[in-house]
Design an enzyme around this catalytic site. Structure first.
Site, PDB file in Angstrom:
ATOM      1  N   ASP A   1      43.711  31.278  44.216  1.00 41.02           N
ATOM      2  CA  ASP A   1      42.866  30.102  43.953  1.00 41.02           C
ATOM      3  C   ASP A   1      43.649  28.829  43.661  1.00 41.02           C
ATOM      4  O   ASP A   1      43.168  27.728  43.906  1.00 41.02           O
ATOM      5  CB  ASP A   1      41.980  30.372  42.722  1.00 41.02           C
ATOM      6  CG  ASP A   1      40.740  31.172  43.059  1.00 41.02           C
ATOM      7  OD1 ASP A   1      40.604  31.609  44.212  1.00 41.02           O
ATOM      8  OD2 ASP A   1      39.906  31.352  42.151  1.00 41.02           O
TER       9      ASP A   1
ATOM     10  N   ALA B   1      38.365  36.279  46.137  1.00 38.75           N
ATOM     11  CA  ALA B   1      39.276  37.378  45.818  1.00 38.75           C
ATOM     12  C   ALA B   1      40.079  37.831  47.037  1.00 38.75           C
ATOM     13  O   ALA B   1      41.285  38.058  46.945  1.00 38.75           O
ATOM     14  CB  ALA B   1      38.472  38.534  45.247  1.00 38.75           C
ATOM     15  N   GLN B   2      39.419  37.945  48.203  1.00 37.94           N
ATOM     16  CA  GLN B   2      40.111  38.449  49.393  1.00 37.94           C
ATOM     17  C   GLN B   2      41.261  37.536  49.824  1.00 37.94           C
ATOM     18  O   GLN B   2      42.296  38.004  50.285  1.00 37.94           O
ATOM     19  CB  GLN B   2      39.122  38.632  50.550  1.00 37.94           C
ATOM     20  CG  GLN B   2      38.528  40.032  50.621  1.00 37.94           C
ATOM     21  CD  GLN B   2      39.583  41.145  50.714  1.00 37.94           C
ATOM     22  OE1 GLN B   2      40.604  41.023  51.382  1.00 37.94           O
ATOM     23  NE2 GLN B   2      39.340  42.231  50.021  1.00 37.94           N
TER      24      GLN B   2
ATOM     25  N   GLU C   1      23.690  35.058  40.520  1.00 37.35           N
ATOM     26  CA  GLU C   1      23.747  36.412  39.957  1.00 37.35           C
ATOM     27  C   GLU C   1      23.307  36.423  38.505  1.00 37.35           C
ATOM     28  O   GLU C   1      22.563  37.306  38.074  1.00 37.35           O
ATOM     29  CB  GLU C   1      25.161  36.984  40.143  1.00 37.35           C
ATOM     30  CG  GLU C   1      25.383  37.329  41.608  1.00 37.35           C
ATOM     31  CD  GLU C   1      26.798  37.711  42.008  1.00 37.35           C
ATOM     32  OE1 GLU C   1      26.986  38.076  43.173  1.00 37.35           O
ATOM     33  OE2 GLU C   1      27.710  37.633  41.164  1.00 37.35           O
TER      34      GLU C   1
ATOM     35  N   GLY D   1      50.602  34.912  36.175  1.00 37.69           N
ATOM     36  CA  GLY D   1      49.181  35.187  36.432  1.00 37.69           C
ATOM     37  C   GLY D   1      48.996  36.544  37.090  1.00 37.69           C
ATOM     38  O   GLY D   1      49.495  36.775  38.195  1.00 37.69           O
TER      39      GLY D   1
ATOM     40  N   GLY E   1      46.063  38.048  38.106  1.00 37.21           N
ATOM     41  CA  GLY E   1      44.734  38.237  38.704  1.00 37.21           C
ATOM     42  C   GLY E   1      44.887  38.948  40.041  1.00 37.21           C
ATOM     43  O   GLY E   1      45.878  39.646  40.288  1.00 37.21           O
ATOM     44  N   PHE E   2      43.926  38.750  40.936  1.00 39.25           N
ATOM     45  CA  PHE E   2      43.971  39.424  42.240  1.00 39.25           C
ATOM     46  C   PHE E   2      45.283  39.127  42.968  1.00 39.25           C
ATOM     47  O   PHE E   2      45.902  40.018  43.538  1.00 39.25           O
ATOM     48  CB  PHE E   2      42.813  38.945  43.121  1.00 39.25           C
ATOM     49  CG  PHE E   2      41.489  39.485  42.710  1.00 39.25           C
ATOM     50  CD1 PHE E   2      41.156  40.808  42.927  1.00 39.25           C
ATOM     51  CD2 PHE E   2      40.551  38.664  42.102  1.00 39.25           C
ATOM     52  CE1 PHE E   2      39.918  41.309  42.553  1.00 39.25           C
ATOM     53  CE2 PHE E   2      39.315  39.146  41.723  1.00 39.25           C
ATOM     54  CZ  PHE E   2      38.992  40.473  41.948  1.00 39.25           C
TER      55      PHE E   2
HETATM   56  C1  LIG Z   1      32.248  34.632  37.456  1.00 41.35           C
HETATM   57  C2  LIG Z   1      33.004  34.723  38.766  1.00 41.35           C
HETATM   58  C3  LIG Z   1      32.495  35.483  39.813  1.00 41.35           C
HETATM   59  C4  LIG Z   1      33.177  35.580  41.015  1.00 41.35           C
HETATM   60  N1  LIG Z   1      32.654  36.348  42.027  1.00 41.35           N
HETATM   61  C5  LIG Z   1      33.362  36.519  43.165  1.00 41.35           C
HETATM   62  C6  LIG Z   1      32.890  37.389  44.187  1.00 41.35           C
HETATM   63  O1  LIG Z   1      31.824  38.001  44.069  1.00 41.35           O
HETATM   64  N2  LIG Z   1      33.664  37.529  45.307  1.00 41.35           N
HETATM   65  C7  LIG Z   1      34.857  36.877  45.460  1.00 41.35           C
HETATM   66  O2  LIG Z   1      35.544  37.055  46.470  1.00 41.35           O
HETATM   67  N3  LIG Z   1      35.305  36.035  44.524  1.00 41.35           N
HETATM   68  C8  LIG Z   1      34.596  35.847  43.369  1.00 41.35           C
HETATM   69  N4  LIG Z   1      35.064  35.008  42.413  1.00 41.35           N
HETATM   70  C9  LIG Z   1      36.307  34.269  42.673  1.00 41.35           C
HETATM   71  C10 LIG Z   1      37.515  35.190  42.445  1.00 41.35           C
HETATM   72  O3  LIG Z   1      37.412  35.770  41.166  1.00 41.35           O
HETATM   73  C11 LIG Z   1      38.783  34.368  42.585  1.00 41.35           C
HETATM   74  O4  LIG Z   1      38.850  33.858  43.867  1.00 41.35           O
HETATM   75  C12 LIG Z   1      40.010  35.241  42.311  1.00 41.35           C
HETATM   76  O5  LIG Z   1      39.951  35.753  40.998  1.00 41.35           O
HETATM   77  C13 LIG Z   1      41.280  34.442  42.510  1.00 41.35           C
HETATM   78  O6  LIG Z   1      42.363  35.250  42.203  1.00 41.35           O
HETATM   79  P1  LIG Z   1      43.666  34.619  41.568  1.00 41.35           P
HETATM   80  O7  LIG Z   1      44.629  35.753  41.389  1.00 41.35           O
HETATM   81  O8  LIG Z   1      44.095  33.431  42.339  1.00 41.35           O
HETATM   82  O9  LIG Z   1      43.206  34.062  40.140  1.00 41.35           O
HETATM   83  P2  LIG Z   1      42.563  34.857  38.884  1.00 41.35           P
HETATM   84  O10 LIG Z   1      41.970  36.141  39.324  1.00 41.35           O
HETATM   85  O11 LIG Z   1      41.737  33.853  38.227  1.00 41.35           O
HETATM   86  O12 LIG Z   1      43.831  35.179  38.009  1.00 41.35           O
HETATM   87  C14 LIG Z   1      44.574  34.191  37.342  1.00 41.35           C
HETATM   88  C15 LIG Z   1      45.396  34.867  36.249  1.00 41.35           C
HETATM   89  O13 LIG Z   1      46.288  33.898  35.727  1.00 41.35           O
HETATM   90  C16 LIG Z   1      46.286  33.938  34.317  1.00 41.35           C
HETATM   91  N5  LIG Z   1      46.641  32.582  33.878  1.00 41.35           N
HETATM   92  C17 LIG Z   1      45.963  31.438  34.104  1.00 41.35           C
HETATM   93  N6  LIG Z   1      46.650  30.380  33.624  1.00 41.35           N
HETATM   94  C18 LIG Z   1      47.783  30.880  33.072  1.00 41.35           C
HETATM   95  C19 LIG Z   1      48.911  30.284  32.423  1.00 41.35           C
HETATM   96  N7  LIG Z   1      49.011  28.966  32.256  1.00 41.35           N
HETATM   97  N8  LIG Z   1      49.889  31.090  31.991  1.00 41.35           N
HETATM   98  C20 LIG Z   1      49.808  32.440  32.160  1.00 41.35           C
HETATM   99  N9  LIG Z   1      48.777  33.057  32.775  1.00 41.35           N
HETATM  100  C21 LIG Z   1      47.786  32.277  33.230  1.00 41.35           C
HETATM  101  C22 LIG Z   1      44.871  34.359  33.949  1.00 41.35           C
HETATM  102  O14 LIG Z   1      44.839  34.970  32.675  1.00 41.35           O
HETATM  103  C23 LIG Z   1      44.551  35.358  35.078  1.00 41.35           C
HETATM  104  O15 LIG Z   1      44.948  36.673  34.738  1.00 41.35           O
HETATM  105  C24 LIG Z   1      34.398  34.892  41.184  1.00 41.35           C
HETATM  106  C25 LIG Z   1      34.918  34.127  40.140  1.00 41.35           C
HETATM  107  C26 LIG Z   1      34.224  34.044  38.938  1.00 41.35           C
HETATM  108  C27 LIG Z   1      34.796  33.228  37.810  1.00 41.35           C
END
Ligand SMILES: Cc1cc2nc3c(=O)[nH]c(=O)nc-3n(C[C@H](O)[C@H](O)[C@H](O)COP(=O)(O)OP(=O)(O)OC[C@H]3O[C@@H](n4cnc5c(N)ncnc54)[C@H](O)[C@@H]3O)c2cc1C
Length: 428
Positions: free
Chosen positions: A301, A319-320, A171, A10, A12-13
């Site tokens: 997350d 995100a933070q 939003e 993954g 993401g952030f």
């Molecule tokens: C529409 C929306 C608006 C948001 N607005 C805000 C905001 O304004 N402020 C804020 O702080 N937070 C916001 N959030 C929440 C924030 O985006 C998340 O808290 C943050 O992205 C979590 O980061 P992460 O790296 O845990 O997961 P993610 O950023 O979701 O990254 C997960 C990654 O894992 C990959 N993945 C998933 N499953 C698999 C798998 N089985 N195999 C391989 N890869 C996989 C995905 O492709 C992705 O790249 C928002 C979320 C959404 C959906």
């Protein structure tokens, strides 16, 4: 020293920040980033892609280009299916990889609470594909409305219901309200007489539940002033036959239900039910190690950490949190290599904000306890989101898109572009 293989699932952030920090240790660590997409994207601005204000390329970036030039980095496109903990191997849709340490950073997916009709018929807002699909679907339905004689059918095609009164729901409601005010009448003269009704629903008694009372009230008043119909204490029970069924037995006739009402983490084969907590999040200790495993970590997350005294019920899925956990895990892994002390995670809450529309936003800062609304919060929101984009190119492109949209009160990304295979399917 033998090089250790660290696999991060993954990008993401959480994943990307861990990878970036670990890459500094290029002699002793090899990092493999696995993601089902070949790009990172910025979820907080997805709604602007869904409503045609930003192009996908403003909020996304390919991993291979981002990590170009690192000799100790590999990108592997694939989806995690299973973890074979006994042989330290992950099974992906695209092969198997062996790890010394595994970091799960897979975020969450939309939660439809097991309702098949909602899963099948609603429009989620969680991925780039969701945002493009949502935009295409709404635009196609508006086009269809221009050609439809039946007034009830026209109304159903142009009414939008948003389930979920969190930041994403607010939003998107605000953005659609702005589009209705400034653009729809000009673009669709055939539909001039239609109200283009927009509803926002939430099961709780307030919008933006985690924010301050003053932010909640300002958001409610601002959306109501824009003519958005707000229904609180209202859970969506079902969505079928172009009808949204609500918990109080009332209904709204529409074809468009946008679903921002909940998320859940993913369950992977190989870990047992004891590894998962509320929302299917992986239970981790204060160092983000999955409880009961030797070398598996979860961050962002998808993790549930109850050891932070200020957040005994786990951290908010923001995100933070993901960024800070990713960075700390990387520095703890490096500390372990150097036999230095590791640090437990404590979330530094920098506050939360939501944008409602032109010159309207809310921001709550915890330290000191301050609340901003209106144009001040709006400028803060723009500044923070711009700075949070992944690189200079995306920041400048987005800055100019926003300036142009602000001055012209218009946007132009309202093209319906579908992949060829979809098109072929539709025409056969
Ligand atoms: C529409 C929306 C608006 C948001 N607005 C805000 C905001 O304004 N402020 C804020 O702080 N937070 C916001 N959030 C929440 C924030 O985006 C998340 O808290 C943050 O992205 C979590 O980061 P992460 O790296 O845990 O997961 P993610 O950023 O979701 O990254 C997960 C990654 O894992 C990959 N993945 C998933 N499953 C698999 C798998 N089985 N195999 C391989 N890869 C996989 C995905 O492709 C992705 O790249 C928002 C979320 C959404 C959906």
């Amino acid at each position: 020293m033998k090089t250790k293989n660290i696999i991060i699932i993954g990008g993401g952030f959480a994943g990307i920040n861990t990878a970036k920090a670990l890459l500094k240790e290029n002699k002793s660590l090899h990092i493999t980033l696995v993601d089902r997409n070949n790009y990172n994207f910025f979820p907080p601005l997805l709604y602007q892609v869904a409503t045609g204000f930003l192009d996908v390329s403003n909020i996304s970036y390919p991993y291979r280009k981002y990590f170009r030039g690192y000799s100790n980095f590999t990108f592997h496109m694939g989806e995690l299916l299973e973890i074979k903990t006994d042989i330290n191997t992950v099974v992906l849709t695209t092969g198997e990889l062996v790890y010394d340490k595994l970091i799960i950073a897979t975020g969450t997916k939309s939660n439809f609470f097991g309702n098949e009709n909602i899963t099948k018929n609603a429009l989620p807002m969680k991925t780039i594909a969701d945002a493009i699909y949502l935009k295409n679907t709404l635009l196609e339905r508006f086009e269809l409305a221009t050609r439809t004689e039946d007034p009830l059918e026209r109304k159903k095609l142009t009414t939008v219901v948003i389930a979920g009164g969190g930041p994403t729901g607010v939003e998107i409601a605000g953005m659609l309200g702005g589009l209705r005010q400034n653009i729809f009448a000009k673009d669709y003269p055939e539909l001039k007489e239609l109200p283009f009704d927009i509803y926002i629903l939430d099961g709780l008694p307030t919008l933006l539940a985690p924010m301050s009372k003053s932010s909640q009230q300002y958001t409610y008043n601002s959306l109501a002033k824009m003519g958005i119909q707000i229904k609180l204490n209202q859970l969506v029970k079902d969505f079928s036959n172009d009808t949204v069924f609500l918990a109080d037995d009332s209904t709204i006739e529409t074809k468009n239900l946008i679903w921002t009402a909940g998320v859940t983490a993913s369950v992977f084969k190989g870990l047992t039910s004891e590894h998962y907590g509320r929302g299917q999040r992986l239970l981790v200790d204060s160092y983000n190690k999955v409880i009961g495993t030797a070398n598996i970590y979860a961050i962002g997350d998808t993790s549930y950490q109850a050891t932070d005294p200020a957040f005994p019920n786990g951290h908010p899925q923001l995100a933070q949190v993901a960024i800070q956990q990713g960075k700390l895990l990387a520095s703890n892994i490096i500390a372990e290599l150097k036999r230095e002390e590791q640090k437990p995670f404590h979330y530094n809450d920098k506050g939360s904000m939501a944008i409602i529309g032109r010159n309207k936003a809310v921001a709550d800062l915890p330290n000191p306890n301050l609340h901003f609304k209106g144009i001040t919060a709006w400028l803060m929101w723009l500044f923070v989101h711009l700075l949070s984009l992944i690189n200079f190119r995306n920041k400048t492109k987005t800055f100019f898109s926003w300036i142009s949209a602000y001055i012209s009160k218009d946007q132009y990304l309202r093209m319906i572009i579908r992949p060829a295979e979809d098109h072929d399917k539709k025409n056969t």
